[in-house]
Design a protein around this motif. Sequence first.
Motif, PDB file in Angstrom:
ATOM      1  N   PHE A  34       2.586  10.482  -2.785  1.00  0.00           N
ATOM      2  CA  PHE A  34       2.614  11.632  -3.699  1.00  0.00           C
ATOM      3  C   PHE A  34       3.839  11.565  -4.603  1.00  0.00           C
ATOM      4  O   PHE A  34       3.747  11.804  -5.814  1.00  0.00           O
ATOM      5  CB  PHE A  34       2.614  12.936  -2.889  1.00  0.00           C
ATOM      6  N   GLU A  35       4.995  11.232  -4.034  1.00  0.00           N
ATOM      7  CA  GLU A  35       6.212  11.096  -4.842  1.00  0.00           C
ATOM      8  C   GLU A  35       6.062   9.976  -5.860  1.00  0.00           C
ATOM      9  O   GLU A  35       6.433  10.136  -7.034  1.00  0.00           O
ATOM     10  CB  GLU A  35       7.411  10.810  -3.933  1.00  0.00           C
ATOM     11  N   LEU A  36       5.515   8.839  -5.423  1.00  0.00           N
ATOM     12  CA  LEU A  36       5.304   7.715  -6.336  1.00  0.00           C
ATOM     13  C   LEU A  36       4.347   8.102  -7.459  1.00  0.00           C
ATOM     14  O   LEU A  36       4.558   7.737  -8.622  1.00  0.00           O
ATOM     15  CB  LEU A  36       4.755   6.519  -5.556  1.00  0.00           C
ATOM     16  N   ALA A  37       3.300   8.847  -7.119  1.00  0.00           N
ATOM     17  CA  ALA A  37       2.330   9.270  -8.126  1.00  0.00           C
ATOM     18  C   ALA A  37       2.961  10.217  -9.144  1.00  0.00           C
ATOM     19  O   ALA A  37       2.716  10.108 -10.349  1.00  0.00           O
ATOM     20  CB  ALA A  37       1.136   9.944  -7.447  1.00  0.00           C
ATOM     21  N   VAL A  38       3.787  11.147  -8.674  1.00  0.00           N
ATOM     22  CA  VAL A  38       4.443  12.101  -9.585  1.00  0.00           C
ATOM     23  C   VAL A  38       5.375  11.362 -10.546  1.00  0.00           C
ATOM     24  O   VAL A  38       5.361  11.604 -11.764  1.00  0.00           O
ATOM     25  CB  VAL A  38       5.219  13.167  -8.787  1.00  0.00           C
ATOM     26  N   LEU A  39       6.199  10.451 -10.017  1.00  0.00           N
ATOM     27  CA  LEU A  39       7.112   9.690 -10.878  1.00  0.00           C
ATOM     28  C   LEU A  39       6.342   8.842 -11.884  1.00  0.00           C
ATOM     29  O   LEU A  39       6.733   8.741 -13.058  1.00  0.00           O
ATOM     30  CB  LEU A  39       8.000   8.794 -10.017  1.00  0.00           C
ATOM     31  N   SER A  40       5.241   8.238 -11.440  1.00  0.00           N
ATOM     32  CA  SER A  40       4.430   7.402 -12.333  1.00  0.00           C
ATOM     33  C   SER A  40       3.808   8.226 -13.452  1.00  0.00           C
ATOM     34  O   SER A  40       3.788   7.805 -14.616  1.00  0.00           O
ATOM     35  CB  SER A  40       3.335   6.691 -11.533  1.00  0.00           C
ATOM     36  N   ILE A  41       3.302   9.407 -13.100  1.00  0.00           N
ATOM     37  CA  ILE A  41       2.689  10.283 -14.101  1.00  0.00           C
ATOM     38  C   ILE A  41       3.730  10.756 -15.113  1.00  0.00           C
ATOM     39  O   ILE A  41       3.472  10.816 -16.326  1.00  0.00           O
ATOM     40  CB  ILE A  41       2.009  11.481 -13.418  1.00  0.00           C
ATOM     41  N   VAL A  42       4.921  11.098 -14.632  1.00  0.00           N
ATOM     42  CA  VAL A  42       5.988  11.536 -15.541  1.00  0.00           C
ATOM     43  C   VAL A  42       6.328  10.432 -16.536  1.00  0.00           C
ATOM     44  O   VAL A  42       6.432  10.667 -17.753  1.00  0.00           O
ATOM     45  CB  VAL A  42       7.234  11.961 -14.741  1.00  0.00           C
ATOM     46  N   LEU A  43       6.500   9.204 -16.037  1.00  0.00           N
ATOM     47  CA  LEU A  43       6.788   8.076 -16.921  1.00  0.00           C
ATOM     48  C   LEU A  43       5.628   7.811 -17.881  1.00  0.00           C
ATOM     49  O   LEU A  43       5.841   7.515 -19.064  1.00  0.00           O
ATOM     50  CB  LEU A  43       7.078   6.823 -16.093  1.00  0.00           C
ATOM     51  N   ALA A  44       4.396   7.931 -17.379  1.00  0.00           N
ATOM     52  CA  ALA A  44       3.226   7.698 -18.227  1.00  0.00           C
ATOM     53  C   ALA A  44       3.148   8.728 -19.351  1.00  0.00           C
ATOM     54  O   ALA A  44       2.830   8.385 -20.501  1.00  0.00           O
ATOM     55  CB  ALA A  44       1.959   7.745 -17.382  1.00  0.00           C
ATOM     56  N   LEU A  45       3.444   9.986 -19.040  1.00  0.00           N
ATOM     57  CA  LEU A  45       3.422  11.031 -20.066  1.00  0.00           C
ATOM     58  C   LEU A  45       4.538  10.825 -21.081  1.00  0.00           C
ATOM     59  O   LEU A  45       4.352  11.050 -22.283  1.00  0.00           O
ATOM     60  CB  LEU A  45       3.546  12.404 -19.410  1.00  0.00           C
ATOM     61  N   THR A  68      -6.859  16.616 -18.617  1.00  0.00           N
ATOM     62  CA  THR A  68      -7.975  16.067 -17.849  1.00  0.00           C
ATOM     63  C   THR A  68      -7.730  14.607 -17.489  1.00  0.00           C
ATOM     64  O   THR A  68      -7.903  14.200 -16.335  1.00  0.00           O
ATOM     65  CB  THR A  68      -9.282  16.185 -18.652  1.00  0.00           C
ATOM     66  N   MET A  69      -7.315  13.807 -18.458  1.00  0.00           N
ATOM     67  CA  MET A  69      -7.029  12.392 -18.205  1.00  0.00           C
ATOM     68  C   MET A  69      -5.870  12.231 -17.220  1.00  0.00           C
ATOM     69  O   MET A  69      -5.911  11.388 -16.321  1.00  0.00           O
ATOM     70  CB  MET A  69      -6.710  11.683 -19.525  1.00  0.00           C
ATOM     71  N   THR A  70      -4.837  13.056 -17.368  1.00  0.00           N
ATOM     72  CA  THR A  70      -3.688  12.984 -16.457  1.00  0.00           C
ATOM     73  C   THR A  70      -4.104  13.313 -15.028  1.00  0.00           C
ATOM     74  O   THR A  70      -3.679  12.650 -14.076  1.00  0.00           O
ATOM     75  CB  THR A  70      -2.584  13.948 -16.920  1.00  0.00           C
ATOM     76  N   GLY A  71      -4.935  14.333 -14.864  1.00  0.00           N
ATOM     77  CA  GLY A  71      -5.410  14.697 -13.533  1.00  0.00           C
ATOM     78  C   GLY A  71      -6.225  13.589 -12.887  1.00  0.00           C
ATOM     79  O   GLY A  71      -6.075  13.298 -11.692  1.00  0.00           O
ATOM     80  N   LEU A  72      -7.097  12.960 -13.674  1.00  0.00           N
ATOM     81  CA  LEU A  72      -7.900  11.851 -13.148  1.00  0.00           C
ATOM     82  C   LEU A  72      -7.015  10.684 -12.719  1.00  0.00           C
ATOM     83  O   LEU A  72      -7.223  10.074 -11.666  1.00  0.00           O
ATOM     84  CB  LEU A  72      -8.908  11.391 -14.202  1.00  0.00           C
ATOM     85  N   GLN A  73      -6.019  10.363 -13.535  1.00  0.00           N
ATOM     86  CA  GLN A  73      -5.125   9.256 -13.216  1.00  0.00           C
ATOM     87  C   GLN A  73      -4.255   9.580 -12.007  1.00  0.00           C
ATOM     88  O   GLN A  73      -3.974   8.711 -11.181  1.00  0.00           O
ATOM     89  CB  GLN A  73      -4.236   8.921 -14.425  1.00  0.00           C
TER      90      GLN A  73
END
Length: 322
Positions: free
Chosen positions: A106-117, A249-254
Motif C-alpha cells: 500500500f505504501e509503495l502504491a501510494v508513493l508510485s501514484i504520487v510520482l505518476a501524478l 478514474t484512471m488513477t484509481g484503476l492504476q
Amino acid sequence: MRAFVRNRAVRRVAGVIGTLFGVAVFVFVMLRAIPGNQITAGLGTEAAALTPAQQAALERYYGLDQPLFTQFFSWLGNMFTGNLGYSARSQQSVLDLTLQSLPVTFELAVLSIVLALLIGVPLGMLSASRTNSPRDALGQVVSLAGLSIPAFLLATTLLSVFAASFGFNPNGQGFATLFQDPLLNLRQMLLPALVLGFGIAAPILRTTRTAVLEVRSNDFVRTARAKGVPERRLQVRHVLGNALVPIVTMTGLQFGYLLGGAVVVEQIFSVPGIGRQVLLGIQQKEYAVVQSTVLVIALAFVVVNLLTDALYRIIDPRVRAS
C-alpha cells in the motif's frame, strides 16, 4: 422487489460478491491445474521415494485427499471466520503474513501514484496546451517510453546503475518499515516507486491530455478567457477542475493494479509486499497462501474502485445525478 433490485447500492454489493466469488473459483482451479502440489514442492525429488502410506498421510495432512468441491468450500468457509490458512514455509498464518505485507505494498502504491501524478498531469496539460508542437511531442515521447519500457528492465537498469556508480542499494540492508526507520524506508522505496510511477504516468498523461483538450473546446472556457480570467487560474480551476473525472478514474484503476501487479518490482528490489508473497506461495505450491492472498488483493481492488466511484461523484455533480 423490482425497486430493490434496481437500487444502486444493492447492485454494487451483488457485483462485488460475484466478482470475489469468480476470482476465488478462478485462482482455485488454476492452482490445481499447475503440475505438482505442496508435497512435491516441499520434498522435491525425494517425494518419489515416499511409500503409498506416507503419501496418503501427507495428502491427509494438507487436505489433498478430499474432493475439490469440498476443498474449495472448506477454504471459503474458513475465510469468513478469518482463517486464511497457514504457511509451512514461514511458519506463520496467512493472515499474519498479509497484515505484514499489505501495508508495504500500500505504501509503495501510494508513493508510485504520487510520482505518476507529478509526472503525468503536468506533462499532459503541457502537451495539450499546444498540439503538434515540440512540447506535445515531448509528452508523447514520455508517454510512449512509459508504456514501452518493461518494468523489470527499467528496475534492473536503475538498480545496477545506482549500485555500481553511486553505491546506492539500501534494499540490500534488510527491509525497514516506515515506523522502524522512516529515512531508510523511504530510501528503499524510492527506486521501486520511481519504476512503477514512470509506467503509470504514461496512461495518466494520455488521459490528462485527452480530457484537457476536450474541456478546452467547451464554450465556458472561451467565455472565461474573454472575461479576462488569468490564464493560470483558467487552466487549473476551469480546465483541470472539469477534466478531473477521467483522471481520477484512471488513477484509481492504476492504484488498484499496483496492489497486486507490483510483484516483479517487489522481487527485484526485495520489497516484502503482497505481490512477492503470492510469488513465493506459487513457488512453494502453498495453496492457502496464494488463494487467500489473491482474494485479499481482489477485495482491495474492488474497494479502491468503489472509493474512486464515490470520489468522482463528489467531484462532478452530473455523475452524481445519473
